[in-house]
Design an enzyme around this catalytic site. Structure first.
Site, PDB file in Angstrom:
ATOM      1  NE  ARG A  41      -4.129  -1.895   2.076  1.00 30.07           N
ATOM      2  CZ  ARG A  41      -4.998  -2.216   3.017  1.00 30.07           C
ATOM      3  NH1 ARG A  41      -4.832  -1.744   4.246  1.00 30.07           N
ATOM      4  NH2 ARG A  41      -6.019  -2.995   2.759  1.00 30.07           N
ATOM      5  CE  LYS A 198     -20.012 -18.638   9.645  1.00 28.70           C
ATOM      6  NZ  LYS A 198     -20.394 -17.978  10.913  1.00 28.70           N
ATOM      7  N   GLY A 351      -8.539 -10.105   0.645  1.00 27.91           N
ATOM      8  CA  GLY A 351      -7.272 -10.546   1.233  1.00 27.91           C
ATOM      9  C   GLY A 351      -6.874 -11.962   0.902  1.00 27.91           C
ATOM     10  N   GLY A 374     -12.924  -4.341   1.829  1.00 26.36           N
ATOM     11  CA  GLY A 374     -14.326  -4.032   2.038  1.00 26.36           C
ATOM     12  C   GLY A 374     -14.914  -3.192   0.922  1.00 26.36           C
TER      13      GLY A 374
END
Length: 399
Positions: A41, A198, A351, A374
């Protein structure tokens, strides 16, 4: 998406002598001693910073790091290690400035790093009084932090609302361009790979993509739920039985468009979860009651790889098996290699996905690798990111 681009302002000579405030994403991982363990980053922020310096600006850069408590400074929250690494990459001194909200002194050609912006009271809640103070620091605000674009905070949205000029940096522009190419203007067939533990964590993504993509490849625990919804046994695998109707609805939505959710026909199972667990390849319909499904089988992997190689656009989020364990990595490795070898434009994010990409050394063979976790997921969900929205509003008002 119509936004002002910092590169255009630089090319037009509108940055010379101006005070430029860059919101970067320098939130890098550190070890227990505070040493930076991975600096992607930081390196990704360099082009925007150099662009501002080369254009003759007085440059302020800030970022969050970790999750500090507003108004309470602790040494572990400091950007000091980031300042050292940025200075090395830029080849020049880089002062770190604390208590900067009420004013920063610097001249054109100079650069400072402003201490962790989330230490400022009001940052997280995007309070207007803070936003106006931030805007008063600069002539031009540049958002170059896609990883925080889904958060409406002082240095991502508030300052953009009140700064004289608000624009997007090169990294943010690259993300916007890649996402637009993949989702808004895709070359068909458009194939999405959505995997994870999930269904519940990615249900909105699955529902959104079901109305856009030509094939929706599911993997990991998500695939288990879809297998059970299709009437296949899953043994004692991770599954969300309460979401079977939701999974069937996604399948039905795809079928109504003549599209497909490919259900695994073979899987790799084990009796226990661990790197040393014995792996067994078996047909999906033959999964035993005490089996754990830990990967897609070789036949399924080969079939999906063939589909990926003929795709026009690929969006990839998540490994399809427990690739950290060698016995259960074939599915993810096969998928990764297929994405790399495909002529399709590919964009990958998340990730675990980035870890798989690094593991198989295919970074240079992908169309674009997203820097936001996100934020990337929220774009896949079909949401308008707050940082994008405010930049669009400012661009529209400037016309």
């Amino acid at each position: 998406m119509h936004i002002l681009r910092f590169s255009d302002l630089c090319a037009q000579g509108k940055v010379q002598g101006r005070r430029v405030f860059i919101r970067a994403d320098l939130n890098v991982p550190q070890d227990a001693a505070g040493r930076i363990t991975e600096d992607t980053r930081i390196r990704a922020s360099i082009p925007c910073i150099r662009m501002a310096l080369d254009a003759g600006a007085a440059v302020m850069v800030t970022s969050h790091l970790g999750r500090p408590t507003e108004g309470r400074f602790s040494p572990e929250d400091s950007l000091a290690p980031v300042a050292v690494r940025l200075a090395e990459l830029l080849g020049r001194d880089l002062p770190l400035v604390s208590d900067w909200v009420d004013g920063v002194t610097l001249a054109p050609g100079q650069i400072v790093l402003l201490e962790n912006c989330r230490l400022n009271p009001g940052e997280k809640k995007n309070q207007e009084d803070l936003a106006r103070k931030l805007a008063a620091l600069c002539d031009i605000f540049v958002n170059d932090a896609f990883g925080t674009a889904h958060r409406a905070e002082g240095t991502t949205c508030g300052i953009a609302q009140f700064a004289p000029v608000a624009c997007a940096g090169p990294l943010l522009c690259a993300e916007i361009d890649a996402l637009t190419r993949a989702l808004a203007q895709p070359q068909r067939p458009l194939v999405a790979i959505v995997a994870g533990s999930k269904v519940s964590t990615k249900l909105t993504i699955l529902k959104s993509l079901a109305h856009k993509v030509d094939q929706l490849i599911v993997g990991g625990g998500i695939a288990n739920t879809f297998m059970l919804a299709a009437g296949l046994p899953v043994g004692k695998s991770l599954v969300e039985a309460d979401l079977l109707d939701e999974a069937r609805a996604v399948i039905a939505a795809m079928q109504a468009r003549g599209a497909e959710v490919p259900i695994p026909t073979d899987v790799v199972t084990a009796k226990s979860f661990g790197a040393d667990a014995a792996a067994s390849v078996k047909a999906a319909r033959e999964v035993a009651d005490d089996d754990l499904i830990l990967d897609i089988g070789p036949a399924t992997a080969a079939r999906l790889a063939a589909q990926l190689k003929s795709a026009g656009t690929i969006v990839w989020n998540g490994p399809v098996g427990v690739f950290e364990f060698p016995a259960f990595e074939n599915g993810t490795r096969t998928i990764a290699q297929a994405v790399a070898e495909s002529q399709a434009f590919s964009i990958a994010g998340g990730g675990d996905t980035l870890a798989a990409i690094a593991r198989y050394g295919i970074e240079k063979q992908l169309g674009y690798i997203s820097t936001g976790g996100g934020a990337f997921l929220e774009v896949l969900e079909g949401r308008k990111l707050p940082a994008f929205a405010v930049l669009e509003q400012r661009a529209a008002a400037a016309v």
